[in-house]
Structure formats: structure tokens, C-alpha cells
Design an enzyme around this catalytic site. Structure first.
Site, mmCIF file in Angstrom:
data_model
loop_
_atom_site.group_PDB
_atom_site.id
_atom_site.type_symbol
_atom_site.label_atom_id
_atom_site.label_comp_id
_atom_site.label_asym_id
_atom_site.label_seq_id
_atom_site.Cartn_x
_atom_site.Cartn_y
_atom_site.Cartn_z
ATOM 1 N N ASN A 130 66.185 -4.937 60.699
ATOM 2 C CA ASN A 130 66.595 -5.916 59.685
ATOM 3 C C ASN A 130 65.465 -6.175 58.690
ATOM 4 O OD1 ASN A 130 69.394 -7.129 59.947
ATOM 5 N ND2 ASN A 130 68.716 -7.136 62.086
ATOM 6 N N MET A 175 62.550 -13.325 68.909
ATOM 7 C CA MET A 175 63.176 -13.653 70.189
ATOM 8 C C MET A 175 62.532 -14.848 70.888
ATOM 9 S SD MET A 175 65.587 -11.573 69.853
ATOM 10 C CE MET A 175 66.502 -11.517 71.388
ATOM 11 N N ASN A 217 68.323 -17.405 60.066
ATOM 12 C CA ASN A 217 68.297 -16.468 61.198
ATOM 13 C C ASN A 217 69.516 -15.569 61.108
ATOM 14 O OD1 ASN A 217 67.558 -15.416 63.831
ATOM 15 N ND2 ASN A 217 69.253 -16.606 64.670
ATOM 16 N N HIS A 252 72.118 -13.510 63.645
ATOM 17 C CA HIS A 252 72.542 -13.441 65.045
ATOM 18 C C HIS A 252 73.681 -12.432 65.155
ATOM 19 C CE1 HIS A 252 73.203 -14.782 69.131
ATOM 20 N NE2 HIS A 252 74.503 -14.770 68.865
ATOM 21 N N GLU A 307 69.608 -26.860 67.405
ATOM 22 C CA GLU A 307 70.511 -26.246 68.392
ATOM 23 C C GLU A 307 70.445 -24.731 68.256
ATOM 24 O OE1 GLU A 307 75.299 -26.037 69.275
ATOM 25 O OE2 GLU A 307 74.529 -27.400 67.756
ATOM 26 N N VAL A 308 70.182 -24.022 69.354
ATOM 27 C CA VAL A 308 70.020 -22.563 69.286
ATOM 28 C C VAL A 308 71.300 -21.917 68.752
ATOM 29 C CG1 VAL A 308 69.633 -20.474 70.642
ATOM 30 C CG2 VAL A 308 68.349 -22.544 71.170
ATOM 31 N N ASP A 309 71.161 -21.142 67.684
ATOM 32 C CA ASP A 309 72.273 -20.428 67.043
ATOM 33 C C ASP A 309 73.358 -21.388 66.562
ATOM 34 O OD1 ASP A 309 70.949 -18.009 67.536
ATOM 35 O OD2 ASP A 309 71.920 -17.775 69.484
HETATM 36 C C1 GAR Z 1 69.386 -7.748 65.760
HETATM 37 O O1 GAR Z 1 70.634 -7.294 66.234
HETATM 38 C C2 GAR Z 1 69.408 -9.257 65.598
HETATM 39 O O2 GAR Z 1 70.634 -9.753 65.140
HETATM 40 C C3 GAR Z 1 69.141 -9.689 67.006
HETATM 41 O O3 GAR Z 1 68.160 -8.815 67.479
HETATM 42 C C4 GAR Z 1 68.292 -7.558 66.813
HETATM 43 C C5 GAR Z 1 66.963 -7.238 66.190
HETATM 44 O O4 GAR Z 1 66.982 -5.936 65.662
HETATM 45 N N1 GAR Z 1 68.696 -11.034 67.046
HETATM 46 C C6 GAR Z 1 68.928 -11.848 68.076
HETATM 47 O O5 GAR Z 1 69.531 -11.513 69.071
HETATM 48 C C7 GAR Z 1 68.355 -13.236 67.901
HETATM 49 N N2 GAR Z 1 68.708 -14.062 69.009
HETATM 50 P P1 GAR Z 1 65.884 -5.479 64.621
HETATM 51 O O6 GAR Z 1 64.535 -5.814 65.230
HETATM 52 O O7 GAR Z 1 66.092 -3.998 64.510
HETATM 53 O O8 GAR Z 1 66.127 -6.201 63.329
#
Ligand code: GAR
Length: 217
Positions: A19, A94, A111, A113, A147-149
Site C-alpha cells: 500500500n 500492525m 487507516n 483495513h 475504537e479499533v477499526d
Molecule cells: C493490507 O491488506 C492492509 O489492509 C492490512 O495489512 C496489509 C498490509 O499490506 N492492514 C491491516 O490488517 C490493519 N489491521 P502491505 O504492507 O502490503 O500494504
């Protein structure tokens, strides 16, 4: 700095940074309203740090291990302040940030998700979506709240679930949608076309209504 200057944005990562790579690519476009001024990782070995270095973006590693959450967040805040950061984009970051940190950056931290929130907050979203038998999966960009997410939703993109999907195949399809959605949503926030007002999204100033449903492939 005038209000038209690109907003100084930090991207926070923990891993491979696909991302982040999509945001870097988008921010190269003339007139893109966010300038990626800092990439911070809590993991020293995060693959995404190489994307930042290749693009000439300053990086900082702020480890979370071996210290309290308060110490970690103080170090994070110091790195953000030193770089004059105005906006934070969490991209595969994370760590759960404290309510105090979320409050400090309210309306200025977003963020991505990998689910259609409010369905499947937290971890293992794709396995849980498949177990629930949903026919549409997707991703959500939202303002970060205590609140998470759970913060106000800025944009979402949906993808179909296929009968033979595994968590990995579904994750890959959703990830492609993430790479389109996140740059579009960051642009809406950085250009102040969407704002957080009283905990809800004010998007009355955006002409880009279509972007909020599903950005073009
Ligand atoms: C992505 O799918 C993002 O949406 C997710 O981790 C991945 C990171 O990929 N995020 C979460 O789960 C946040 N709780 P990337 O490092 O290739 O962007």
C-alpha cells in the site's frame, strides 16, 4: 505553508508495504495533495522501508519491542513532529495505538483495513469473511478513532468472493482494490474534500461521490 501546499504526510508500516508503494506512485502525480514526507516502521526489517528509500523518502524505525506503549508512542510522536507531519496514513501498521494517541491525531490519521467495515474488524479478516459466507468482500479507509477499526468511514471498495477462494486468494483480490482505494481516499483527506466533524464524515465538499463507492479499476 499555505492551505494549498501538499499536506506533509507520514505513512506508518509494519511489513511489506505494498500500500505504501501505491501511495508513493500516486503522490508522484503533479498536483497530488499529499507529500509523503516520512515513512515510519515499528519493525526494523519491514520490506516497505526499501520502497521509501528507493523513492528518496526519509525513513524512521521506531521499535515497539522492549518498551512500554507510552514510550513507543512518545518516540513516534517525536519522529512525526521532527518531520513536521500534518497527516498520518497507516498502511499495514500492525500496532494498536492508544486512545490518547488517536485523540491527538483525530481527523488527521487514516487507516486502511482489508474488510468492508463494520464487518470483520481486527485480524484474520479474510478467513472470517469466507467462514461467514459473504459474497462481497473488500476494503475500507477510515479515520482512526479510539475504537479499533471503528472510526468514520472515508471510502470502501468491494470485490466478489469466488466459490473456490482461500483466505490468500481473497486477500490478493482485496489488496488490488486497496491499492486503488487508498491513494484516492488520501487525496480526498489531504485536499480537505472530506473531513471529520463530530466523529462523522463530512463529505459535503467533495464532488467525487463515485470515488466513495468504488474507484475505477
Ligand atoms: C493490507 O491488506 C492492509 O489492509 C492490512 O495489512 C496489509 C498490509 O499490506 N492492514 C491491516 O490488517 C490493519 N489491521 P502491505 O504492507 O502490503 O500494504
Amino acid at each position: 505553508m499555505t492551505t494549498d501546499a501538499p499536506m506533509r504526510t507520514a505513512v506508518l508500516i509494519s511489513g511489506r508495504g505494498s500500500n505504501l508503494a501505491a501511495l508513493i506512485e500516486a503522490a508522484r502525480a503533479p498536483g497530488y495533495p499529499a507529500r509523503l514526507a516520512l515513512v515510519v516502521s515499528n519493525e526494523p526489517g519491514a520490506g516497505g522501508l526499501a520502497h521509501a528509500a528507493a523513492a528518496g523518502i526519509p525513513t524512521a524505525v521506531v521499535p515497539h519491542r522492549g518498551r512500554t506503549k507510552a514510550d513507543f508512542e512518545a518516540a513516534l510522536q517525536a519522529a512525526l513532529e521532527a518531520a513536521g507531519i500534518e497527516l498520518i496514513a497507516l498502511a499495514g501498521f500492525m500496532r494498536v495505538l492508544s486512545p490518547g494517541f488517536a485523540q491527538r491525531w483525530a481527523g488527521r490519521m487514516i487507516n486502511i483495513h482489508p474488510s468492508l467495515l463494520p464487518a470483520f474488524p481486527g485480524l484474520d479478516t479474510h478467513a472470517r469473511a469466507l467462514a461467514a459466507g459473504v459474497r462481497l468482500a473488500g476494503c475500507t479507509v477510515h479515520f482512526v478513532s479510539a475504537e479499533v477499526d471503528g472510526g468514520a468511514i472515508i471510502g470502501q471498495a468491494a470485490v466478489p468472493v469466488r466459490p473456490d477462494d482461500t483466505p490468500d486468494s481473497l486477500a490478493a483480490r482485496v489488496l488490488s482494490a486497496e491499492h486503488r482505494l487508498y491513494p484516492a481516499c488520501l487525496a480526498l483527506v489531504a485536499s480537505r474534500q472530506v473531513r471529520l466533524e463530530g466523529g462523522r464524515l463530512d463529505w459535503s465538499a467533495t464532488p467525487a461521490e463515485g470515488l466513495l463507492a468504488n474507484p475505477p479499476a
